[in-house]
Design an enzyme around this catalytic site. Sequence first.
Site, PDB file in Angstrom:
ATOM      1  N   GLY A  87       0.775  -1.242   0.000  1.00 20.31           N
ATOM      2  CA  GLY A  87       0.000   0.000   0.000  1.00 20.31           C
ATOM      3  C   GLY A  87       0.801   1.285   0.000  1.00 20.31           C
ATOM      4  O   GLY A  87       0.255   2.345   0.312  1.00 20.31           O
ATOM      5  N   TRP A  93       1.949   2.974  -2.610  1.00 19.98           N
ATOM      6  CA  TRP A  93       1.444   3.900  -3.641  1.00 19.98           C
ATOM      7  C   TRP A  93       0.132   4.515  -3.158  1.00 19.98           C
ATOM      8  O   TRP A  93      -0.121   5.693  -3.369  1.00 19.98           O
ATOM      9  CB  TRP A  93       1.238   3.171  -4.979  1.00 19.98           C
ATOM     10  CG  TRP A  93       2.515   2.971  -5.742  1.00 19.98           C
ATOM     11  CD1 TRP A  93       3.772   2.951  -5.208  1.00 19.98           C
ATOM     12  CD2 TRP A  93       2.679   2.785  -7.153  1.00 19.98           C
ATOM     13  NE1 TRP A  93       4.698   2.742  -6.207  1.00 19.98           N
ATOM     14  CE2 TRP A  93       4.055   2.637  -7.400  1.00 19.98           C
ATOM     15  CE3 TRP A  93       1.802   2.704  -8.219  1.00 19.98           C
ATOM     16  CZ2 TRP A  93       4.579   2.429  -8.682  1.00 19.98           C
ATOM     17  CZ3 TRP A  93       2.317   2.501  -9.506  1.00 19.98           C
ATOM     18  CH2 TRP A  93       3.685   2.373  -9.735  1.00 19.98           C
ATOM     19  N   ASP A 106      -5.906  -5.609  -4.669  1.00 15.70           N
ATOM     20  CA  ASP A 106      -4.790  -6.567  -4.682  1.00 15.70           C
ATOM     21  C   ASP A 106      -5.305  -7.964  -4.382  1.00 15.70           C
ATOM     22  O   ASP A 106      -6.360  -8.138  -3.766  1.00 15.70           O
ATOM     23  CB  ASP A 106      -3.725  -6.190  -3.645  1.00 15.70           C
ATOM     24  CG  ASP A 106      -2.368  -6.815  -3.970  1.00 15.70           C
ATOM     25  OD1 ASP A 106      -1.472  -6.096  -4.440  1.00 15.70           O
ATOM     26  OD2 ASP A 106      -2.206  -8.044  -3.769  1.00 15.70           O
ATOM     27  N   ASP A 129      -8.672 -10.048  -8.029  1.00 20.20           N
ATOM     28  CA  ASP A 129      -7.693 -10.418  -9.044  1.00 20.20           C
ATOM     29  C   ASP A 129      -7.912  -9.514 -10.263  1.00 20.20           C
ATOM     30  O   ASP A 129      -9.008  -9.499 -10.834  1.00 20.20           O
ATOM     31  CB  ASP A 129      -7.944 -11.890  -9.410  1.00 20.20           C
ATOM     32  CG  ASP A 129      -6.966 -12.406 -10.440  1.00 20.20           C
ATOM     33  OD1 ASP A 129      -6.225 -11.592 -11.018  1.00 20.20           O
ATOM     34  OD2 ASP A 129      -6.953 -13.629 -10.654  1.00 20.20           O
ATOM     35  N   ASP A 131       1.223  -1.466 -10.259  1.00 15.57           N
ATOM     36  CA  ASP A 131       2.605  -1.826  -9.920  1.00 15.57           C
ATOM     37  C   ASP A 131       2.693  -3.342  -9.826  1.00 15.57           C
ATOM     38  O   ASP A 131       3.509  -3.895  -9.100  1.00 15.57           O
ATOM     39  CB  ASP A 131       2.960  -1.164  -8.569  1.00 15.57           C
ATOM     40  CG  ASP A 131       4.432  -1.259  -8.240  1.00 15.57           C
ATOM     41  OD1 ASP A 131       5.233  -1.474  -9.150  1.00 15.57           O
ATOM     42  OD2 ASP A 131       4.778  -1.134  -7.046  1.00 15.57           O
ATOM     43  N   LYS A 175       3.842  -0.990 -14.340  1.00 12.54           N
ATOM     44  CA  LYS A 175       5.185  -1.573 -14.332  1.00 12.54           C
ATOM     45  C   LYS A 175       5.370  -2.437 -15.580  1.00 12.54           C
ATOM     46  O   LYS A 175       4.443  -3.131 -15.997  1.00 12.54           O
ATOM     47  CB  LYS A 175       5.339  -2.448 -13.080  1.00 12.54           C
ATOM     48  CG  LYS A 175       6.780  -2.845 -12.777  1.00 12.54           C
ATOM     49  CD  LYS A 175       6.877  -4.092 -11.946  1.00 12.54           C
ATOM     50  CE  LYS A 175       6.474  -3.992 -10.512  1.00 12.54           C
ATOM     51  NZ  LYS A 175       7.421  -3.328  -9.644  1.00 12.54           N
TER      52      LYS A 175
HETATM   53  N1  SAM Z   1       2.565  -0.724  -5.356  1.00 14.86           N
HETATM   54  C1  SAM Z   1       2.628  -1.546  -4.164  1.00 14.86           C
HETATM   55  C2  SAM Z   1       3.067  -0.668  -3.028  1.00 14.86           C
HETATM   56  O1  SAM Z   1       3.448   0.463  -3.283  1.00 14.86           O
HETATM   57  O2  SAM Z   1       2.997  -1.099  -1.891  1.00 14.86           O
HETATM   58  C3  SAM Z   1       3.568  -2.712  -4.344  1.00 14.86           C
HETATM   59  C4  SAM Z   1       3.025  -3.736  -5.299  1.00 14.86           C
HETATM   60  S1  SAM Z   1       3.898  -5.257  -5.252  1.00 14.86           S
HETATM   61  C5  SAM Z   1       5.380  -4.865  -6.098  1.00 14.86           C
HETATM   62  C6  SAM Z   1       3.063  -6.246  -6.429  1.00 14.86           C
HETATM   63  C7  SAM Z   1       1.676  -6.661  -6.006  1.00 14.86           C
HETATM   64  O3  SAM Z   1       1.024  -7.210  -7.149  1.00 14.86           O
HETATM   65  C8  SAM Z   1       1.626  -7.765  -4.943  1.00 14.86           C
HETATM   66  O4  SAM Z   1       1.032  -7.266  -3.771  1.00 14.86           O
HETATM   67  C9  SAM Z   1       0.752  -8.857  -5.579  1.00 14.86           C
HETATM   68  O5  SAM Z   1      -0.148  -9.452  -4.661  1.00 14.86           O
HETATM   69  C10 SAM Z   1       0.012  -8.058  -6.640  1.00 14.86           C
HETATM   70  N2  SAM Z   1      -0.562  -8.874  -7.713  1.00 14.86           N
HETATM   71  C11 SAM Z   1       0.082  -9.761  -8.513  1.00 14.86           C
HETATM   72  N3  SAM Z   1      -0.808 -10.330  -9.371  1.00 14.86           N
HETATM   73  C12 SAM Z   1      -2.019  -9.775  -9.120  1.00 14.86           C
HETATM   74  C13 SAM Z   1      -3.329  -9.952  -9.667  1.00 14.86           C
HETATM   75  N4  SAM Z   1      -3.544 -10.821 -10.657  1.00 14.86           N
HETATM   76  N5  SAM Z   1      -4.350  -9.230  -9.170  1.00 14.86           N
HETATM   77  C14 SAM Z   1      -4.140  -8.358  -8.148  1.00 14.86           C
HETATM   78  N6  SAM Z   1      -2.927  -8.148  -7.585  1.00 14.86           N
HETATM   79  C15 SAM Z   1      -1.878  -8.849  -8.057  1.00 14.86           C
END
Ligand code: SAM
Length: 396
Positions: A53, A55, A133, A149, A188, A228
């Site tokens: 969280g 961002w 998320d 998702d 992200d 990203k």
């Molecule tokens: N932007 C976030 C922050 O600032 O805290 C960090 C994000 S982290 C690098 C990547 C996130 O992508 C993870 O929490 C993961 O659970 C989520 N993620 C991956 N695949 C996903 C999906 N299909 N649907 C939702 N979230 C997903």
Amino acid sequence: MGKSSKDKRDAYYRLAKEQGWRARSAFKLLQIDEQFDLFRDVSRVVDLCAAPGSWSQVLSRVLIKGESFGRRAWEEQQTRERKLVYGKGGGDAQVVEKGEGQSEGQSDGKEKEYEEHQGDLRPRKGVKIVAVDLQPMASLEGITTLKGDITHPATIPRILQALDPESYKPDEGAGDSGSNPVDLVLSDGAPDVTGLHDLDIYIQSQLLYSALNLALKILRPGGSFVAKVFRGKDVDLIYAQLRCFFTSVHCAKPRSSRASSLEAFVVCQGFEMPKGYKLDPERPVGLGARIPLPPRKDNKDGFVNGQRKTVTEDGIAVLELESDGEDSNRWIAPFVACGDLSAWDADATYQLPKDRVSLDPVQPPTAPPYKRALELRRQRGGFYGKTGKEVRKPRE
Ligand code: SAM
């Protein structure tokens, strides 16, 4: 790697804890905003793949509280909070006292500017932020969090409902009503990387396309999309497709993102749905997918802004650029390094004072995939996988 060793090797990890961010990624968004003025006229934002969280924290502090994180303010804040500026370069690093090389007068002036800057909060009206998320996310003031998702079509109506709980009509598909409500979509998203580069790049691109397909349904005209991307060898195909929908597309590399990593961010501004293009859930935009753009007579000959969108006989959308005629499905987005050159170097190791106490992370994961393994280890000793299967016996 222990906390304190990571503090040395990762300046942004340490700074995030010092400044109260849940993750070091906060700096990436701040540095992208610094370059692209991302938050101008923005009040409705969807933050995809948002956990833990950081961002969303940036969005909350900038849009809801009205804080400003200009470069100078940020540098001043760091200096002020830490009282010390650490020298770079591992073994030879020196510790420089605050204000060294600066006359008293200069320092006072900066302090005053800083105070004024901090006092100048401008909360915005009608702010709505929805964070999504797969993982549960600890709550944040003013932000609606959804566990969902982004690759699943059911997530879109849930987002729209969260944005407008009163006026949301389930039968009215997003994009159909012409009242798309979102100014900015962020993603992200990252899969669990396997270390197999080609596979990781492919999965990452699929996540980007899911975010894009979602954004196409909820962005208002002129809105922005930031996601990203891993810069693999065919990333130019992705850039070219993004150019079909946005008037400006850049590849941004914040200084807080390691130079050694393939990671970057596509910053797409000026959302414009191509005329006649209908979103089709059965045929989402994606690598190798057909984009069912109907042939357009009006763009047959003319290029608009140096580009022309046409459709081949088998229905594949082609973006042609005036300057290149050969492989017009490819296009290189301008690469922009973001963040001040004097900002911390994400790849450098910094020497810290010996008596420095390492801080705990601001928000530990609420339900990490390894939770069960840790519980079993605590109860029984030994080591366990994510599924609870024992992978190593406890020591005798
Ligand atoms: N932007 C976030 C922050 O600032 O805290 C960090 C994000 S982290 C690098 C990547 C996130 O992508 C993870 O929490 C993961 O659970 C989520 N993620 C991956 N695949 C996903 C999906 N299909 N649907 C939702 N979230 C997903």
